[in-house]
Enzyme design. Structure first.
Site, PDB file in Angstrom:
ATOM      1  N   GLU A 123      -7.144  24.989  22.816  1.00 56.90           N
ATOM      2  CA  GLU A 123      -8.643  24.488  22.994  1.00 56.90           C
ATOM      3  C   GLU A 123      -9.306  24.290  21.871  1.00 56.90           C
ATOM      4  O   GLU A 123     -10.183  23.394  22.230  1.00 56.90           O
ATOM      5  CB  GLU A 123      -9.294  25.713  23.812  1.00 56.90           C
ATOM      6  CG  GLU A 123      -9.119  25.875  25.234  1.00 56.90           C
ATOM      7  CD  GLU A 123      -9.594  27.394  25.909  1.00 56.90           C
ATOM      8  OE1 GLU A 123     -10.462  27.728  25.153  1.00 56.90           O
ATOM      9  OE2 GLU A 123      -9.147  27.799  26.676  1.00 56.90           O
ATOM     10  N   ASP A 128       0.270  41.100  15.046  1.00 56.44           N
ATOM     11  CA  ASP A 128       0.743  42.684  14.733  1.00 56.44           C
ATOM     12  C   ASP A 128       2.021  42.883  16.158  1.00 56.44           C
ATOM     13  O   ASP A 128       1.668  42.950  17.205  1.00 56.44           O
ATOM     14  CB  ASP A 128      -0.159  43.554  15.063  1.00 56.44           C
ATOM     15  CG  ASP A 128      -0.015  44.712  14.043  1.00 56.44           C
ATOM     16  OD1 ASP A 128       0.627  44.685  12.866  1.00 56.44           O
ATOM     17  OD2 ASP A 128       0.038  46.000  14.677  1.00 56.44           O
TER      18      ASP A 128
HETATM   19  C1  NOJ Z   1       2.600  46.329  11.484  1.00 58.71           C
HETATM   20  C2  NOJ Z   1       1.372  46.337  10.389  1.00 58.71           C
HETATM   21  O1  NOJ Z   1       1.769  45.447   9.525  1.00 58.71           O
HETATM   22  C3  NOJ Z   1       1.424  47.934   9.941  1.00 58.71           C
HETATM   23  O2  NOJ Z   1       0.802  48.019   8.701  1.00 58.71           O
HETATM   24  C4  NOJ Z   1       1.009  48.796  11.005  1.00 58.71           C
HETATM   25  O3  NOJ Z   1       1.244  50.060  10.867  1.00 58.71           O
HETATM   26  C5  NOJ Z   1       2.010  48.477  12.367  1.00 58.71           C
HETATM   27  N1  NOJ Z   1       2.052  47.346  12.695  1.00 58.71           N
HETATM   28  C6  NOJ Z   1       1.115  49.044  13.718  1.00 58.71           C
HETATM   29  O4  NOJ Z   1       0.166  48.387  13.831  1.00 58.71           O
END
Ligand code: NOJ
Length: 545
Positions: free
Chosen positions: A258, A208
């Protein structure tokens, strides 16, 4: 039938990955929220789709300030969704059906309920506990103003004040404090998390906001008016896409390697195409999302440019392209393609994706679905991996009519209602034509399903050879037999079409124009809408051999 080799280190290169937003997929315990047992009960459905992998959005303990992207504990399962034993059972059920599992990892921020953040709040300024996050004194004579005028992605200030007067940085919601990646303990803890899930059999990770971890917060903090545009990132923005972020992913890669086979990783990094390559490098995460098609209007010239550019990039960095039209953050593409063409190009700057405007402006549902069906055949014929979002195989439309009281997205609250947010693409799936929550579970549904949902249900489409579900199933089965190599050869045709050949004589043609076009002399194996005599009608893709 799925026949993926679970030992193949390159499985991800041409994989079809199906994204599950767990709270909205299937609810086994009837509490209105989807759960891991619900997913387990639907493994036969996943098998019937013939996908290669599932990507599971966060299922970790969370107060749901941002749909689970506010993680309280990175190495556990939210009790509302199940237990670690359920998780192990899910891995087993998927693997024994030949399906891999990718989990989401959220390293830029924890939740404000994470034990580290609680400890930081209970500890004094300058303490080791505060150093795991980004705390600063305020500005102004008495420090009562935030340290800078930066905005959070969801609107409002990117700083929140704590009881003793200090401020902490949150690029997203206030319940998502940014972690300090200059802190060794933070780095080590994420290596532990990668091993924790890899040891449990996870095959890969979706990372993310992969481009935000490293920040330059040297004083004085620049004013927002002087910041470079994120979309023109060149490594100099203090918050996004700094070159040093790749040192983190080099370390991650060593851990992922790993394992046998090495665990895969795909970066969610909103950076220009040329800078995406470093995230996708073999000594980094290995693959990065390309949102270029998702951001493109339904336009053959734009599609051709995006495809060419991304295939060339993939060749340069030794990765493979990724393709995606929908996910849990954007208006479903069956609805986007039914919207009137946006005169000011708001799709491009991302704003319109955050508006769940399924009913306003008027959506041409038939056109949206027709184009969505054409788009998926085009995408599945491309070299690289295709990411599908739950419900798109049903041709599901965005739910634009969610009542305000039911909305959950922080983007709605932080923009004070100016942005409706992303809940409209997160409404629990309809499995049956009728019944409480359309077969999602025996309880209700945490986001209100509209009456029309049943007509899109799996049950409504199962026996119908022309349904969107049948189209996805056929397309995925045909692709499995044909998808080899990473090459694509363009064929010149009428201006408003995209025509290319893949190894083995596989051809894909999409007609973006209004008038039907001639098809080459080859057998049509699949088309997204019925042919008009011998011709390919408007907004239709055909596969030929
Ligand atoms: C990207 C994620 O896909 C989204 O849903 C989220 O709100 C933001 N990152 C923050 O984590």
């Amino acid at each position: 039938m799925t026949s993926i080799d679970l030992t193949d280190p390159d499985w991800w290169r041409q994989a079809v990955v199906y994204q599950i937003y767990p709270r909205s997929f299937a609810d086994a315990n009837g509490d209105g929220v989807g759960d891991l047992q619900g997913i387990i009960s639907r493994v036969p459905y996943l098998t019937s789709l013939d996908i290669d992998a599932v990507w599971l959005s966060p299922f970790y303990p969370s107060a749901l300030a941002d749909g689970g992207y506010d993680v309280d504990d990175y190495r556990n399962v939210d009790p509302r969704l199940g237990t670690l034993e359920d998780f192990d059972e899910l891995v087993g059920a998927l693997h024994s059906s030949g399906i891999k599992l990718i989990v989401d990892i959220v390293p830029n921020h924890s939740s404000s309920l994470h034990e580290w953040f609680r400890e930081a709040l209970a500890s004094p300024r300058g303490s080791a506990a505060r150093d795991r996050y980004i705390f600063r004194d305020g500005s102004g004579p008495d420090g009562s103003e935030p340290p800078s005028d930066w905005d959070s992605v969801f609107g409002g200030s990117a700083w929140a004040q704590v009881e003793d007067g200090q401020w902490y940085l949150h690029l997203f919601a206030a319940e998502q404090p940014d972690l300090n990646w200059d802190n060794r303990e933070v780095r080590d803890d994420f290596l532990t998390t990668l091993r924790f899930w890899s040891d449990r059999g996870v095959d890969g990770f979706r990372v993310d906001v992969a481009h935000a971890l490293v920040k330059d917060l040297s004083e004085p903090l620049p004013a927002k008016a002087t910041l470079p545009r994120q979309s023109e990132s060149n490594g100099l923005h203090p918050l996004w896409d700094r070159d040093q972020v790749h040192e983190i992913y080099t370390e991650w890669r060593q851990v992922l390697n790993e394992y046998d086979p090495p665990r895969s990783a795909v970066a969610e990094a909103f950076v220009p195409a040329a800078r995406r390559a470093r995230y996708a490098s073999a000594d980094g995460l290995g693959q990065a999302f390309n949102f270029d098609l998702l951001q493109a209007d339904w336009d053959f010239g734009k599609f051709r440019q995006v495809i060419k550019e991304n295939l060339a990039l993939a060749e340069l960095n030794g990765s493979s392209s990724t393709w995606v039209f929908s996910n849990h953050d954007v208006v479903r593409h069956a609805t986007r393609y039914g919207l009137p063409k946006d005169p000011d190009g708001a799709w491009q700057d991302g704003k319109a994706w955050l508006l769940s405007n399924g009913t306003e402006p008027t959506v041409d549902v038939a056109q949206g679905l027709r184009r969505a069906r054409a788009a998926v055949l085009l995408m599945l014929a491309l070299p690289g991996s295709a990411y599908l979002y739950q419900g798109e195989e049903l041709g599901l439309q965005e739910v634009g009519e969610l009542p305000a009281a039911n909305l959950q997205d922080p983007a709605y609250f932080r923009s004070k209602g100016a942005e409706k947010g992303r809940d409209g693409c997160r409404v629990p799936l309809p499995w049956t034509v009728e019944g409480l929550s359309f077969g999602f579970g025996t309880g209700g549904s945490h986001l209100v399903q509209p009456k029309w949902f049943g007509s899109y249900s799996v049950q409504a489409q199962e026996g119908d050879a022309e349904s969107t579900l049948s189209l996805y199933r056929k397309a995925l089965a045909v692709r499995r037999g044909l998808q080899t190599g990473a090459t694509l050869e363009w064929v010149d045709g009428v201006d408003w079409s995209l025509h290319f050949k893949r190894p083995g004589g596989w051809q894909s043609i999409t007609n973006f124009g209004a008038a039907p076009i001639e098809l080459p002399d080859a057998a049509v194996v699949l088309s997204s809408s019925p042919l008009e005599g011998e011709k390919l009608p408007s907004d239709t893709t055909a596969w030929l051999i």
